[in-house]
Every structure is written in C-alpha cells, then in structure tokens.
Design a protein around this motif. Structure first.
Motif, PDB file in Angstrom:
ATOM      1  N   GLU A 215       0.811  -1.227   0.000  1.00 53.26           N
ATOM      2  CA  GLU A 215       0.000   0.000   0.000  1.00 53.26           C
ATOM      3  C   GLU A 215       0.842   1.272   0.000  1.00 53.26           C
ATOM      4  O   GLU A 215       0.302   2.392  -0.084  1.00 53.26           O
ATOM      5  CB  GLU A 215      -0.936   0.002   1.221  1.00 53.26           C
ATOM      6  N   ILE A 216       2.170   1.146   0.087  1.00 54.85           N
ATOM      7  CA  ILE A 216       3.042   2.330   0.070  1.00 54.85           C
ATOM      8  C   ILE A 216       2.768   3.149  -1.193  1.00 54.85           C
ATOM      9  O   ILE A 216       2.732   2.624  -2.301  1.00 54.85           O
ATOM     10  CB  ILE A 216       4.530   1.914   0.142  1.00 54.85           C
ATOM     11  N   GLU A 217       2.588   4.466  -0.996  1.00 60.47           N
ATOM     12  CA  GLU A 217       2.230   5.349  -2.119  1.00 60.47           C
ATOM     13  C   GLU A 217       3.373   6.240  -2.578  1.00 60.47           C
ATOM     14  O   GLU A 217       3.313   6.838  -3.660  1.00 60.47           O
ATOM     15  CB  GLU A 217       1.050   6.240  -1.720  1.00 60.47           C
ATOM     16  N   LEU A 218       4.422   6.348  -1.738  1.00 64.19           N
ATOM     17  CA  LEU A 218       5.532   7.240  -2.078  1.00 64.19           C
ATOM     18  C   LEU A 218       6.741   6.836  -1.244  1.00 64.19           C
ATOM     19  O   LEU A 218       6.594   6.391  -0.100  1.00 64.19           O
ATOM     20  CB  LEU A 218       5.155   8.702  -1.797  1.00 64.19           C
ATOM     21  N   VAL A 219       7.926   6.998  -1.824  1.00 62.62           N
ATOM     22  CA  VAL A 219       9.171   6.719  -1.091  1.00 62.62           C
ATOM     23  C   VAL A 219       9.971   8.014  -0.969  1.00 62.62           C
ATOM     24  O   VAL A 219      10.196   8.715  -1.966  1.00 62.62           O
ATOM     25  CB  VAL A 219      10.034   5.665  -1.810  1.00 62.62           C
ATOM     26  N   LEU A 220      10.379   8.325   0.269  1.00 66.64           N
ATOM     27  CA  LEU A 220      11.348   9.393   0.508  1.00 66.64           C
ATOM     28  C   LEU A 220      12.694   8.704   0.672  1.00 66.64           C
ATOM     29  O   LEU A 220      12.898   7.947   1.630  1.00 66.64           O
ATOM     30  CB  LEU A 220      10.993  10.172   1.783  1.00 66.64           C
ATOM     31  N   LEU A 221      13.619   8.942  -0.235  1.00 65.71           N
ATOM     32  CA  LEU A 221      14.838   8.139  -0.329  1.00 65.71           C
ATOM     33  C   LEU A 221      16.105   8.958  -0.129  1.00 65.71           C
ATOM     34  O   LEU A 221      16.362   9.929  -0.843  1.00 65.71           O
ATOM     35  CB  LEU A 221      14.889   7.475  -1.713  1.00 65.71           C
ATOM     36  N   ASP A 222      16.930   8.512   0.832  1.00 68.94           N
ATOM     37  CA  ASP A 222      18.281   9.043   0.981  1.00 68.94           C
ATOM     38  C   ASP A 222      19.198   8.215   0.080  1.00 68.94           C
ATOM     39  O   ASP A 222      19.161   6.985   0.124  1.00 68.94           O
ATOM     40  CB  ASP A 222      18.717   8.938   2.451  1.00 68.94           C
ATOM     41  N   LEU A 223      20.028   8.870  -0.713  1.00 69.50           N
ATOM     42  CA  LEU A 223      20.880   8.151  -1.657  1.00 69.50           C
ATOM     43  C   LEU A 223      22.053   7.454  -0.971  1.00 69.50           C
ATOM     44  O   LEU A 223      22.616   6.507  -1.510  1.00 69.50           O
ATOM     45  CB  LEU A 223      21.440   9.120  -2.711  1.00 69.50           C
ATOM     46  N   ALA A 224      22.434   7.932   0.212  1.00 69.84           N
ATOM     47  CA  ALA A 224      23.688   7.479   0.835  1.00 69.84           C
ATOM     48  C   ALA A 224      23.491   6.420   1.912  1.00 69.84           C
ATOM     49  O   ALA A 224      24.268   6.325   2.847  1.00 69.84           O
ATOM     50  CB  ALA A 224      24.432   8.685   1.421  1.00 69.84           C
ATOM     51  N   MET A 225      22.445   5.601   1.794  1.00 70.98           N
ATOM     52  CA  MET A 225      22.230   4.549   2.783  1.00 70.98           C
ATOM     53  C   MET A 225      23.255   3.433   2.630  1.00 70.98           C
ATOM     54  O   MET A 225      23.765   3.214   1.532  1.00 70.98           O
ATOM     55  CB  MET A 225      20.830   3.948   2.624  1.00 70.98           C
ATOM     56  N   PRO A 226      23.541   2.699   3.714  1.00 72.71           N
ATOM     57  CA  PRO A 226      24.416   1.525   3.598  1.00 72.71           C
ATOM     58  C   PRO A 226      23.883   0.542   2.562  1.00 72.71           C
ATOM     59  O   PRO A 226      22.693   0.261   2.524  1.00 72.71           O
ATOM     60  CB  PRO A 226      24.357   0.915   5.013  1.00 72.71           C
ATOM     61  N   GLY A 227      24.781   0.067   1.695  1.00 73.19           N
ATOM     62  CA  GLY A 227      24.390  -0.884   0.653  1.00 73.19           C
ATOM     63  C   GLY A 227      24.049  -0.234  -0.673  1.00 73.19           C
ATOM     64  O   GLY A 227      23.868  -0.928  -1.678  1.00 73.19           O
ATOM     65  N   ALA A 228      23.945   1.094  -0.688  1.00 79.69           N
ATOM     66  CA  ALA A 228      23.619   1.799  -1.933  1.00 79.69           C
ATOM     67  C   ALA A 228      24.901   2.244  -2.634  1.00 79.69           C
ATOM     68  O   ALA A 228      25.914   2.514  -1.996  1.00 79.69           O
ATOM     69  CB  ALA A 228      22.740   3.013  -1.643  1.00 79.69           C
ATOM     70  N   ARG A 229      24.822   2.298  -3.945  1.00 75.16           N
ATOM     71  CA  ARG A 229      25.934   2.809  -4.753  1.00 75.16           C
ATOM     72  C   ARG A 229      25.427   4.023  -5.523  1.00 75.16           C
ATOM     73  O   ARG A 229      24.830   3.875  -6.578  1.00 75.16           O
ATOM     74  CB  ARG A 229      26.420   1.739  -5.729  1.00 75.16           C
ATOM     75  N   GLY A 230      25.621   5.193  -4.963  1.00 75.99           N
ATOM     76  CA  GLY A 230      25.155   6.398  -5.633  1.00 75.99           C
ATOM     77  C   GLY A 230      23.650   6.359  -5.880  1.00 75.99           C
ATOM     78  O   GLY A 230      22.857   6.327  -4.949  1.00 75.99           O
ATOM     79  N   LEU A 231      23.289   6.304  -7.150  1.00 72.19           N
ATOM     80  CA  LEU A 231      21.878   6.322  -7.541  1.00 72.19           C
ATOM     81  C   LEU A 231      21.263   4.924  -7.620  1.00 72.19           C
ATOM     82  O   LEU A 231      20.133   4.769  -8.086  1.00 72.19           O
ATOM     83  CB  LEU A 231      21.727   7.014  -8.902  1.00 72.19           C
ATOM     84  N   SER A 232      21.984   3.897  -7.152  1.00 73.82           N
ATOM     85  CA  SER A 232      21.519   2.522  -7.368  1.00 73.82           C
ATOM     86  C   SER A 232      20.155   2.232  -6.734  1.00 73.82           C
ATOM     87  O   SER A 232      19.327   1.525  -7.321  1.00 73.82           O
ATOM     88  CB  SER A 232      22.558   1.515  -6.859  1.00 73.82           C
ATOM     89  N   SER A 233      19.903   2.766  -5.541  1.00 74.26           N
ATOM     90  CA  SER A 233      18.605   2.503  -4.891  1.00 74.26           C
ATOM     91  C   SER A 233      17.462   3.131  -5.678  1.00 74.26           C
ATOM     92  O   SER A 233      16.382   2.549  -5.789  1.00 74.26           O
ATOM     93  CB  SER A 233      18.601   3.041  -3.451  1.00 74.26           C
TER      94      SER A 233
END
Length: 213
Positions: free
Chosen positions: A51-69
C-alpha cells in the motif's frame, strides 16, 4: 472515509527519520510511515507493505551505490513515485536524480515545511525540484535507458558484479541457482551492450559519481 497515505522513509539516520516524520505530520496531518535504514531493507518493506504510495529516499544509505537505490526502485515499482532527500544538493546531482526517474528532490538543508509540501505535491501527481540549473546529460540519459531494460533481479545481479563477486557468491547472496545467475549475467551484458563483467561494473561506477557542492 478518506484513506491515510502510507509513505516509506528510507534513511539510515534515526534522527533524520524522526525529523522527516514530524515534518510530514505537520504538513499532511494523518499519515502512516514505514521506515527502512539500509538499501537491502527496501525490498522487504515494499513486499510487506504494497500500500506504500511514495518513497522518501536518501541516496547514501548503507548498501547503496550512488543512484543505485533509485534505479532499483524505479525498476521494481515504476508506478511508485520516489522523492530523493539528500545533503548533496549540487545542481548536477539534482539533474541526475531527475534523469534517473525521481519525482522530486529535497535538500536536507531545506526548511522542514518543504518536505510536507513536496510530498503533497507528488502525491497529487506533480513533481518537486529546485530550479534546475545543470544541463541535461546525454550520457546519463543513455545509461538510464540501458539500466531500465534490466529486470529487478538482473539489477541485483549487476550490483553483485559491481561488487566483484563471482557467480557462485551472487547465487548464494540472492538465493538463486548458480546457473540462473549465469543466464542473468549473459542477459545483462547483452542489454547493457557490454563485452565483459568489468565493463558492466564501470557502468555501475557511473551511478556513484558525485558532484561537489
């Protein structure tokens, strides 16, 4: 009865998530927030909460590579709008975020009320970006188009390639048969027009390019 919007806040800093939650409730009233602190937590969050309607995303989370998430989210749920919230608000970064499919960008230094305004605008079908002063990049446009051809599973395999993992290691990490990974790698190289795993890893490296403010 009016439904309460469900928003996924993906950031590894608990204080930032708490501040975002406060800003969202101030700006939107009643909302439901799901939290994720790592890139790997995104998939189970989406699966558990369709049911999630929107994601607020930080690019620099652990496991992310730049824009990968961001790229992964756009492939996994293309209908789900993503608003990037980042401390890197360089014009080039904002333009890249837009080119790779985000519906909005909020600087972490922006006033708290901007978060509620941005989310409300995007939930209504709009977009939210600061004035875009950087030129559109044809290189980024081509990279985004190439990556958009990959299935979410192929993108996960590509991230394993970028980490320098062998097929056997990727298979173990993703719970797949080694032969399945081999088939995915062949398809990935063909779709990305790469002749080797190294070339594919270099493409992923382009997602990590950061611009200094």
């Amino acid at each position: 009865m009016e439904t309460v919007p469900t928003i996924l806040v993906a950031d590894d800093h608990p204080l930032l998530r708490a501040a975002v939650l406060h800003a969202l409730r101030d700006g939107l009233g009643q909302i439901r927030v799901i939290e994720a602190a790592t890139a790997s937590a995104l998939q189970p969050a989406l699966e558990s909460h369709p049911e999630i309607e929107l994601v607020l995303l930080d690019l620099a989370m652990p496991g992310a590579r730049g824009l990968s998430s961001l790229v992964w989210l756009r492939g996994e749920r293309p209908e789900l709008p993503v608003v990037v919230i980042s401390s890197n608000d360089h014009p080039r970064t904002v333009r890249r975020v837009q080119q790779f499919g985000a519906a909005g960008f909020i600087s972490k230094s922006a006033p708290a009320e901007s978060i509620g305004q941005a989310v409300a605008t995007v939930l209504d079908g709009g977009s939210w970006f600061p004035p875009l002063t950087a030129e559109r990049s044809e290189e980024d446009a081509q990279l985004a188009a190439r990556l958009a051809q990959l299935t979410p599973q192929q993108f996960r395999v590509l991230m394993g390639i970028a980490d320098g993992l062998l097929n056997k290691q990727i298979a173990h990490q993703l719970g797949l048969a080694e032969n399945t990974v081999k088939v995915h790698v062949t398809a990935i190289l063909k779709k990305l027009e790469c002749h080797s795993r190294t070339q594919a890893a270099v493409l992923v490296k382009a997602l990590e390019r950061e611009d200094e403010a």
